[in-house]
Motif scaffolding. Structure first.
Motif, PDB file in Angstrom:
ATOM      1  N   TRP A  59       0.863  -1.175   0.000  1.00 19.50           N
ATOM      2  CA  TRP A  59       0.000   0.000   0.000  1.00 19.50           C
ATOM      3  C   TRP A  59       0.900   1.226   0.000  1.00 19.50           C
ATOM      4  CZ3 TRP A  59      -0.594  -4.076   3.339  1.00 19.50           C
ATOM      5  CH2 TRP A  59      -1.778  -4.825   3.250  1.00 19.50           C
ATOM      6  N   ASP A  60       1.073   1.876  -1.117  1.00 14.22           N
ATOM      7  CA  ASP A  60       1.932   3.060  -1.202  1.00 14.22           C
ATOM      8  C   ASP A  60       3.293   2.773  -0.549  1.00 14.22           C
ATOM      9  OD1 ASP A  60      -0.075   4.429  -2.539  1.00 14.22           O
ATOM     10  OD2 ASP A  60      -0.978   5.103  -0.653  1.00 14.22           O
ATOM     11  N   ASP A  61       3.570   3.363   0.630  1.00 15.89           N
ATOM     12  CA  ASP A  61       4.867   3.161   1.277  1.00 15.89           C
ATOM     13  C   ASP A  61       4.824   2.117   2.390  1.00 15.89           C
ATOM     14  OD1 ASP A  61       3.321   4.587   2.987  1.00 15.89           O
ATOM     15  OD2 ASP A  61       4.855   6.053   3.526  1.00 15.89           O
ATOM     16  N   LEU A  62       3.736   1.329   2.475  1.00 23.81           N
ATOM     17  CA  LEU A  62       3.604   0.276   3.484  1.00 23.81           C
ATOM     18  C   LEU A  62       3.558  -1.088   2.792  1.00 23.81           C
ATOM     19  CD1 LEU A  62       3.128  -0.377   6.539  1.00 23.81           C
ATOM     20  CD2 LEU A  62       0.677  -0.388   5.987  1.00 23.81           C
ATOM     21  N   GLN A  63       4.265  -2.054   3.355  1.00 28.74           N
ATOM     22  CA  GLN A  63       4.237  -3.395   2.791  1.00 28.74           C
ATOM     23  C   GLN A  63       4.276  -4.438   3.888  1.00 28.74           C
ATOM     24  OE1 GLN A  63       7.993  -5.111   1.143  1.00 28.74           O
ATOM     25  NE2 GLN A  63       8.683  -2.971   1.070  1.00 28.74           N
ATOM     26  N   ILE A  64       3.618  -5.567   3.628  1.00 23.01           N
ATOM     27  CA  ILE A  64       3.624  -6.736   4.505  1.00 23.01           C
ATOM     28  C   ILE A  64       4.101  -7.919   3.668  1.00 23.01           C
ATOM     29  CG2 ILE A  64       2.251  -8.296   5.931  1.00 23.01           C
ATOM     30  CD1 ILE A  64       0.355  -6.029   6.486  1.00 23.01           C
ATOM     31  N   ARG A  65       5.000  -8.723   4.238  1.00 25.35           N
ATOM     32  CA  ARG A  65       5.579  -9.809   3.453  1.00 25.35           C
ATOM     33  C   ARG A  65       5.797 -11.046   4.321  1.00 25.35           C
ATOM     34  NH1 ARG A  65       7.564  -9.599  -1.508  1.00 25.35           N
ATOM     35  NH2 ARG A  65       9.006 -11.224  -2.231  1.00 25.35           N
ATOM     36  N   TYR A  66       5.577 -12.216   3.708  1.00 24.27           N
ATOM     37  CA  TYR A  66       5.876 -13.504   4.339  1.00 24.27           C
ATOM     38  C   TYR A  66       6.814 -14.282   3.426  1.00 24.27           C
ATOM     39  CZ  TYR A  66       5.495 -18.467   5.333  1.00 24.27           C
ATOM     40  OH  TYR A  66       5.790 -19.785   5.565  1.00 24.27           O
ATOM     41  N   ASN A  67       7.871 -14.863   4.011  1.00 20.12           N
ATOM     42  CA  ASN A  67       8.781 -15.751   3.293  1.00 20.12           C
ATOM     43  C   ASN A  67       8.901 -17.050   4.075  1.00 20.12           C
ATOM     44  OD1 ASN A  67       9.914 -14.053   1.034  1.00 20.12           O
ATOM     45  ND2 ASN A  67      10.482 -12.777   2.773  1.00 20.12           N
ATOM     46  N   GLY A  68       8.675 -18.154   3.385  1.00 20.80           N
ATOM     47  CA  GLY A  68       8.811 -19.463   4.016  1.00 20.80           C
ATOM     48  C   GLY A  68       9.804 -20.317   3.266  1.00 20.80           C
ATOM     49  N   GLN A  69      10.569 -21.123   3.995  1.00 20.65           N
ATOM     50  CA  GLN A  69      11.548 -22.010   3.362  1.00 20.65           C
ATOM     51  C   GLN A  69      11.533 -23.370   4.029  1.00 20.65           C
ATOM     52  OE1 GLN A  69      16.032 -22.050   4.004  1.00 20.65           O
ATOM     53  NE2 GLN A  69      15.964 -21.071   1.993  1.00 20.65           N
ATOM     54  N   TRP A  70      11.505 -24.397   3.191  1.00 22.10           N
ATOM     55  CA  TRP A  70      11.672 -25.775   3.649  1.00 22.10           C
ATOM     56  C   TRP A  70      12.981 -26.297   3.088  1.00 22.10           C
ATOM     57  CZ3 TRP A  70      11.965 -30.128   0.424  1.00 22.10           C
ATOM     58  CH2 TRP A  70      11.983 -31.368   1.076  1.00 22.10           C
ATOM     59  N   PHE A  71      13.753 -27.001   3.917  1.00 17.83           N
ATOM     60  CA  PHE A  71      15.072 -27.476   3.527  1.00 17.83           C
ATOM     61  C   PHE A  71      15.259 -28.896   4.039  1.00 17.83           C
ATOM     62  CE2 PHE A  71      19.529 -27.884   5.181  1.00 17.83           C
ATOM     63  CZ  PHE A  71      20.147 -28.082   3.959  1.00 17.83           C
ATOM     64  N   GLU A  72      15.791 -29.758   3.161  1.00 12.36           N
ATOM     65  CA  GLU A  72      16.077 -31.138   3.553  1.00 12.36           C
ATOM     66  C   GLU A  72      17.449 -31.515   3.007  1.00 12.36           C
ATOM     67  OE1 GLU A  72      13.112 -34.678   4.010  1.00 12.36           O
ATOM     68  OE2 GLU A  72      13.888 -34.721   1.949  1.00 12.36           O
ATOM     69  N   GLU A  73      18.253 -32.161   3.848  1.00  9.30           N
ATOM     70  CA  GLU A  73      19.611 -32.537   3.459  1.00  9.30           C
ATOM     71  C   GLU A  73      19.926 -33.934   3.971  1.00  9.30           C
ATOM     72  OE1 GLU A  73      23.631 -30.081   3.751  1.00  9.30           O
ATOM     73  OE2 GLU A  73      23.201 -31.112   5.649  1.00  9.30           O
ATOM     74  N   THR A  74      20.561 -34.728   3.092  1.00 15.48           N
ATOM     75  CA  THR A  74      20.982 -36.079   3.453  1.00 15.48           C
ATOM     76  C   THR A  74      22.457 -36.241   3.108  1.00 15.48           C
ATOM     77  OG1 THR A  74      18.779 -36.980   3.012  1.00 15.48           O
ATOM     78  CG2 THR A  74      20.604 -38.535   3.099  1.00 15.48           C
ATOM     79  N   LYS A  75      23.257 -36.671   4.095  1.00 11.48           N
ATOM     80  CA  LYS A  75      24.677 -36.938   3.882  1.00 11.48           C
ATOM     81  C   LYS A  75      24.960 -38.405   4.180  1.00 11.48           C
ATOM     82  CE  LYS A  75      26.298 -32.332   5.275  1.00 11.48           C
ATOM     83  NZ  LYS A  75      27.155 -31.584   6.230  1.00 11.48           N
ATOM     84  N   ASP A  76      25.897 -38.968   3.423  1.00 14.88           N
ATOM     85  CA  ASP A  76      26.295 -40.355   3.641  1.00 14.88           C
ATOM     86  C   ASP A  76      27.766 -40.491   3.283  1.00 14.88           C
ATOM     87  OD1 ASP A  76      25.454 -43.335   4.023  1.00 14.88           O
ATOM     88  OD2 ASP A  76      26.599 -43.301   2.149  1.00 14.88           O
ATOM     89  N   LYS A  77      28.567 -41.013   4.226  1.00 17.73           N
ATOM     90  CA  LYS A  77      30.006 -41.125   4.009  1.00 17.73           C
ATOM     91  C   LYS A  77      30.525 -42.396   4.690  1.00 17.73           C
ATOM     92  CE  LYS A  77      34.333 -38.592   4.726  1.00 17.73           C
ATOM     93  NZ  LYS A  77      34.942 -37.370   5.286  1.00 17.73           N
ATOM     94  N   PRO A  78      30.886 -43.430   3.905  1.00 22.72           N
ATOM     95  CA  PRO A  78      31.462 -44.634   4.506  1.00 22.72           C
ATOM     96  C   PRO A  78      32.741 -44.312   5.273  1.00 22.72           C
ATOM     97  CG  PRO A  78      30.817 -45.055   2.226  1.00 22.72           C
ATOM     98  CD  PRO A  78      30.683 -43.578   2.445  1.00 22.72           C
ATOM     99  N   GLN A  79      32.874 -44.919   6.468  1.00 23.59           N
ATOM    100  CA  GLN A  79      34.013 -44.647   7.332  1.00 23.59           C
ATOM    101  C   GLN A  79      34.951 -45.838   7.461  1.00 23.59           C
ATOM    102  OE1 GLN A  79      34.243 -41.592   7.977  1.00 23.59           O
ATOM    103  NE2 GLN A  79      32.798 -40.776   9.444  1.00 23.59           N
ATOM    104  N   SER A  80      34.382 -47.016   7.701  1.00 21.67           N
ATOM    105  CA  SER A  80      35.224 -48.184   7.912  1.00 21.67           C
ATOM    106  C   SER A  80      34.375 -49.446   7.809  1.00 21.67           C
ATOM    107  CB  SER A  80      35.907 -48.126   9.288  1.00 21.67           C
ATOM    108  OG  SER A  80      34.935 -48.112  10.319  1.00 21.67           O
ATOM    109  N   ALA A  81      35.038 -50.594   7.638  1.00 26.03           N
ATOM    110  CA  ALA A  81      34.358 -51.886   7.597  1.00 26.03           C
ATOM    111  C   ALA A  81      34.322 -52.493   8.995  1.00 26.03           C
ATOM    112  CB  ALA A  81      35.066 -52.819   6.630  1.00 26.03           C
ATOM    113  N   ILE A  82      33.239 -53.221   9.281  1.00 25.40           N
ATOM    114  CA  ILE A  82      33.141 -53.941  10.547  1.00 25.40           C
ATOM    115  C   ILE A  82      33.850 -55.280  10.389  1.00 25.40           C
ATOM    116  CG2 ILE A  82      31.576 -54.956  12.245  1.00 25.40           C
ATOM    117  CD1 ILE A  82      29.506 -52.910  11.448  1.00 25.40           C
TER     118      ILE A  82
END
Length: 472
Positions: A59-82
């Motif tokens: 509205w002229d010099d007034l503003q209302i804002r919403y920002n949403g973020q969804w984030f998903e991360e998967t890491k996998d790193k072999p370390q050693s054998a059993i």
């Protein structure tokens, strides 16, 4: 030399006084190892997904804002054998995070921001996983008032966060609803008088665990304009403080199968510092050419007390047979240095060169860990007018890098990396991008690390990529 890929879609639209936008992105980076004959990977596989949504009303010099973020991360790193089994011990991490931001603003007068974040993480070695839950909520407001030659800025911040950590295999609660709350207020005055500008500010904070702290700073700049040159002289002095966050106080970062752990320390106290800086900038535009040249030099010095860093706990390390580092307060630390920057540009060429020198010293005269004494950054780019394309080369050199905790011998304390990127607009809609990161294939040598010698080079090797984009 395995393939990775990234895909991203952005979209936005306006309808009367409403604005709507969103994006989705997927990043897949495969793992890599320099010795295929071993089980352990030098770099693990990482998959990331992002989704964002934004809604605004004006509205002229007034503003209302919403920002949403969804984030998903998967890491996998072999370390050693059993031993005696086909199974592997792996480092894994599964993260899901939601973030919501709200903003109401009256242009050049005031704004109010709100943020709420939920972070859920299951991470660690597959035989010792931990569930970590983090919550954060924050509300900040700011007002701007002009009075003659002085602009006043005042504001406040309300903050709260929580941390829980649970060991899956033993059923042990390691961090039980740790939390902190804080309230801050600040006031800043910006005074212009001719070619001189004075800036003074005060910030106070009340923390639920550490009580009251304050910081104050005063700086000044003076401009001198000549026929073809513009000079700006500046300087400042001030104090600062930093309250230890919940991760530094409680979090358990367990990489036992790599031989180390990093532990939080609930006894940490806030870090405080006194600092000073001085510098000068010049811009030169010769009347006889289309070039613009600039140079900048900045000197800085900081003396900190209760400096927060990690230190090796030798007694715990010997008992556990691991390198166990714990967040600690150094009684004092000093950081001094100089930054020098130069650039030159015309319609097609853009040259940049930056050099940093940093000297650090802890309470017993030792250098602070993992900090390079010398850093050089240089870039050259050229715009091809006739074909609407750009070619850029970017170089980074780090020299005399102080070793990380636990290393007594240095194998390699310097390195140079070079990046190259070419961008071209095929049509008004299509464009493509090609490049190489770490063109010289400079990377860490696993044999040096395994022998207990410090290697400051980056983990990842050369990466070559090609991308296409289409804009409606």
């Amino acid at each position: 030399e395995r393939w990775g890929h990234t895909a991203k879609i952005n979209a936005s639209t306006r309808w009367e006084q409403w604005q709507l936008g969103g994006s989705v992105q997927h990043i897949a980076n495969p793992g890599f190892e320099y010795d295929p004959g071993t089980v352990v990977q030098d770099g693990g596989a990482v998959d990331k997904d992002f989704a964002t949504l934004s809604v605004g009303r004006y509205w002229d010099d007034l503003q209302i804002r919403y920002n949403g973020q969804w984030f998903e991360e998967t890491k996998d790193k072999p370390q050693s054998a059993i031993p005696g089994q086909n199974a592997l011990i792996r480092y894994q991490s599964d993260v899901t995070q939601w973030q919501h931001d709200f903003r109401i603003e009256k242009s050049h007068q005031w704004h109010v921001n709100g943020r709420y974040l939920e972070h859920d993480e299951l991470s660690g070695n597959s035989n010792g996983l931990r569930q970590t839950d983090i919550l954060l909520a924050e509300l900040d407001a700011q007002w701007i008032v002009s009075s003659g030659d002085i602009e006043w800025v005042a504001g406040g911040v309300l903050h709260t966060d929580e941390l829980d950590q649970y060991r899956i295999d033993t059923g042990t609660t390691e961090v039980d609803n740790a939390s902190r709350d804080s309230a801050e207020a600040y006031l800043q005055a910006n005074w212009h008088t001719g070619d001189t500008q004075w800036l003074g500010g005060l910030r106070v904070q009340n923390d639920s665990d550490f009580g009251w702290h304050e910081a104050i700073k005063l700086s000044v700049s003076h401009a001198v304009k000549q026929q073809t040159r513009k000079w700006q002289w500046r300087g400042g002095v001030g104090s600062s403080y930093r309250v230890p966050n919940l991760k530094e106080r409680y979090y358990v970062f367990d990489h036992s199968n790599l031989g180390y752990m990093v532990l939080g320390n609930s006894a940490l106290v806030p870090e405080t510092a006194l600092s000073a800086n001085a510098g000068v900038e010049v811009i030169w535009e010769p009347t006889s050419s289309q070039w613009q040249f600039s140079g900048d030099i900045e000197l800085h010095h900081t003396e900190a007390e209760a400096f927060i860093t990690t230190q090796l706990d030798r007694e715990a390390s010997e008992e556990a047979g691991l390198d166990i580092s714990v967040y600690q307060n150094l009684e004092e630390a000093t950081l001094s240095g100089v930054d020098i920057s130069m650039s030159a540009r015309n319609l097609n060429w853009h040259w940049q060169l930056h050099y940093s020198y940093l000297q650090t010293e802890g309470e017993q005269g030792q250098r602070l860990t993992e900090r390079p004494r010398h850093v050089v950054k240089a870039s050259v780019s050229y715009d091809f007018d006739n074909v609407d394309s750009t070619l850029q080369t970017y170089l980074v050199y780090e020299g005399d890098v102080s070793p990380a905790q636990g290393y007594t011998d240095i194998g390699r304390d310097h390195f140079t990396t070079v990046n190259l990127v070419y961008q071209h607009h095929l049509t008004d809609h299509w464009h493509f991008r090609a490049g190489a990161e770490n063109l010289t294939d400079t990377h860490r040598d696993p044999a040096l690390i395994q022998s207990g010698r410090w290697d400051a080079r980056p983990v990842a090797a050369r990466r070559i990529y090609l991308g296409f984009g289409y804009r409606f």
